[in-house]
Design an enzyme around this catalytic site. Structure first.
Site, PDB file in Angstrom:
ATOM      1  CE  LYS A  31     -27.356 -26.465  18.126  1.00 14.11           C
ATOM      2  NZ  LYS A  31     -27.558 -27.730  17.886  1.00 14.11           N
ATOM      3  N   GLY A  75     -26.773 -26.513  10.666  1.00 16.39           N
ATOM      4  CA  GLY A  75     -28.166 -26.193   9.988  1.00 16.39           C
ATOM      5  C   GLY A  75     -29.154 -26.288  11.000  1.00 16.39           C
ATOM      6  CG  HIS A  76     -29.900 -23.835  13.647  1.00 20.65           C
ATOM      7  ND1 HIS A  76     -29.313 -22.773  14.239  1.00 20.65           N
ATOM      8  CD2 HIS A  76     -29.172 -24.906  14.123  1.00 20.65           C
ATOM      9  CE1 HIS A  76     -28.314 -23.029  15.105  1.00 20.65           C
ATOM     10  NE2 HIS A  76     -28.455 -24.472  15.082  1.00 20.65           N
TER      11      HIS A  76
END
Length: 432
Positions: A16, A40-41
């Site tokens: 994402k 987390g990204h």
């Protein structure tokens, strides 16, 4: 102007961050509407890797307004640390670029401690959920219990002691039952006052700000964390997160009406992964799972935990499309499948001898379902870095088209690497 909600359609970790970052070029405002710093990204921009956990992915783009909505549980110390890490990478996150909802509940040290205590106890009894131990669940419990300390409370030191006392009446009773020492109010007061001056400049009436921007014609991108199968209501309960992660939460978690949502984009990995405990019908605890994990670098952004890997599960994604009202999907990590002789896709389940086309809600039934597979021909050519359909091998295109048929939704975007520009646009979700 169109407003877009981005949600994960599996168990999270679908990529994402990159998609939100890519879409944020077309947006004016990016809103995080649920979860906490357990999400987390990872963004890769011009060779620089940014690892975000609490901040919206739009913060790395100049000229965009990022918002942390009231549906987020907000750890002020984690926030200060993350802003500092980005500053070291040359990204200055000032109040002109980021606003935080005044009514967002805070995560405190006592929430993190309680989370860890419970998880340790559950490990010993074999009932571990697999939380990130960051206090997310306990903070949401206090919000629902109407005893949370919120961002706005940092601005009023006169009423804060009474709020802390009320909170500790609950938590110290819990701690006594868990044979843990009680917490004195001064500890929480010091914890909050030490960080208040770093947080309060960002505080805002987010519902009003969003209403003003929407009426002025701004394009708003609502960024979800985790994935649909981790939703507290619609996921694989109890192995879920502590918030609603589905598209409907975008309205509740930001203070805007559901009529403001024009397009729901479901981020979908070309195979399936999950972190932590719980059912996983298509899991491959074998050479295939190891291949997918190594090729896809399947380790959690926040925790570093190794992700469990398996074949694409069309049943789960169909269910996510229905629950979220997904308009189209962004298919990610197609390149991880490069080089496989054959690829399997789950099209249904068998439960106690009966063929079904949904994941049952019962924990026991979820553990008993057996996947029904079909086998597709793989491809030897690379898809990594492809930026147009013409760059894709014929069998890869067939795989994508077949997934569209199985899940009943079109592919709007196709991601072929972590790099921002390695993206094939089919349908622009922001198109008026």
């Amino acid at each position: 102007m169109a407003n877009v909600v981005v949600v994960g359609s599996q168990w999270g970790d679908e990529g994402k961050g990159k998609i939100v970052d890519w879409l944020s070029e077309r947006a004016d405002v990016v809103v995080r509407f649920q979860g906490g710093h357990n999400a987390g990204h990872t963004l890769v921009v011009e060779g620089v890797t940014y690892k975000l956990s609490l901040l919206p992915s739009g913060v790395v783009r100049p000229g965009k307004l990022s918002i942390i909505g009231n549906g987020v549980v907000f750890d002020p110390h984690a926030f200060v640390a993350e802003v500092g890490r980005l500053a070291e990478l040359g990204v200055d996150i000032g109040p002109d670029r980021l606003r935080i909802a005044e009514n967002a509940p805070l995560i405190l040290s006592l929430h993190r401690e309680l989370d860890a205590i419970r998880e340790d106890a559950a490990s010993n009894s074999g009932t571990k959920i697999g939380t990130t131990r960051r206090g997310i669940g306990p903070a949401y419990e206090d919000k629902v219990g109407r005893r949370a300390i919120r961002v706005m409370d940092l601005a009023n030191t006169e009423t804060l002691p009474a709020k802390i006392d009320r909170l500790l009446t609950h938590h110290n009773a819990l701690r006594r039952g868990l044979n843990q020492p009680e917490i004195v109010p001064e500890k929480i007061m010091d914890e909050l006052t030490s960080v208040a001056d770093r947080v309060l400049p960002y505080m805002d009436k987010v519902w009003m700000l969003l209403d003003e921007r929407r009426r002025a014609g701004a394009r708003i991108l609502f960024e979800g964390a985790q994935g649909t199968l981790l939703d507290i209501d619609h996921g694989t309960y109890p192995f879920v997160t502590s918030s609603n992660v589905v598209a409907g939460q975008a309205a509740t978690g930001s203070g805007t009406g559901p009529g403001a949502i024009d397009y729901v984009l479901g981020i979908t990995k070309a195979y399936t992964t999950r972190v932590g405990e719980g059912p996983f019908p298509t899991e491959q605890d074998n050479e295939v799972g190891q291949f997918l994990g190594e090729r896809g670098h399947e380790f959690g952004t926040v925790t570093g935990r190794k992700r469990r890997c398996g074949w694409f599960d069309a049943v789960l994604v169909r269910q996510a499309i229905a629950v979220n009202g997904i308009s189209g999907i962004a298919l990610t990590k197609l390149d991880v499948l490069d080089g496989l002789d054959e690829i399997r896709v789950c099209t249904g389940y068998v439960l106690d001898g009966e063929l079904i086309d949904y994941l049952p809600a019962s924990q026991g039934a979820q553990a008993r379902v057996e996947p029904v597979y079909e086998t597709l021909e793989g491809w030897k050519e690379t898809t990594a870095g492809a930026r147009s359909w013409a760059d894709l091998p014929a069998q890869a295109v067939k795989y994508v088209r077949h997934i569209e048929e199985l899940i009943g939704a079109p592919v709007a975007l196709l991601s072929t690497s972590p790099e921002r520009d390695d993206t094939i646009l089919v349908t622009d979700p922001f198109q008026d």
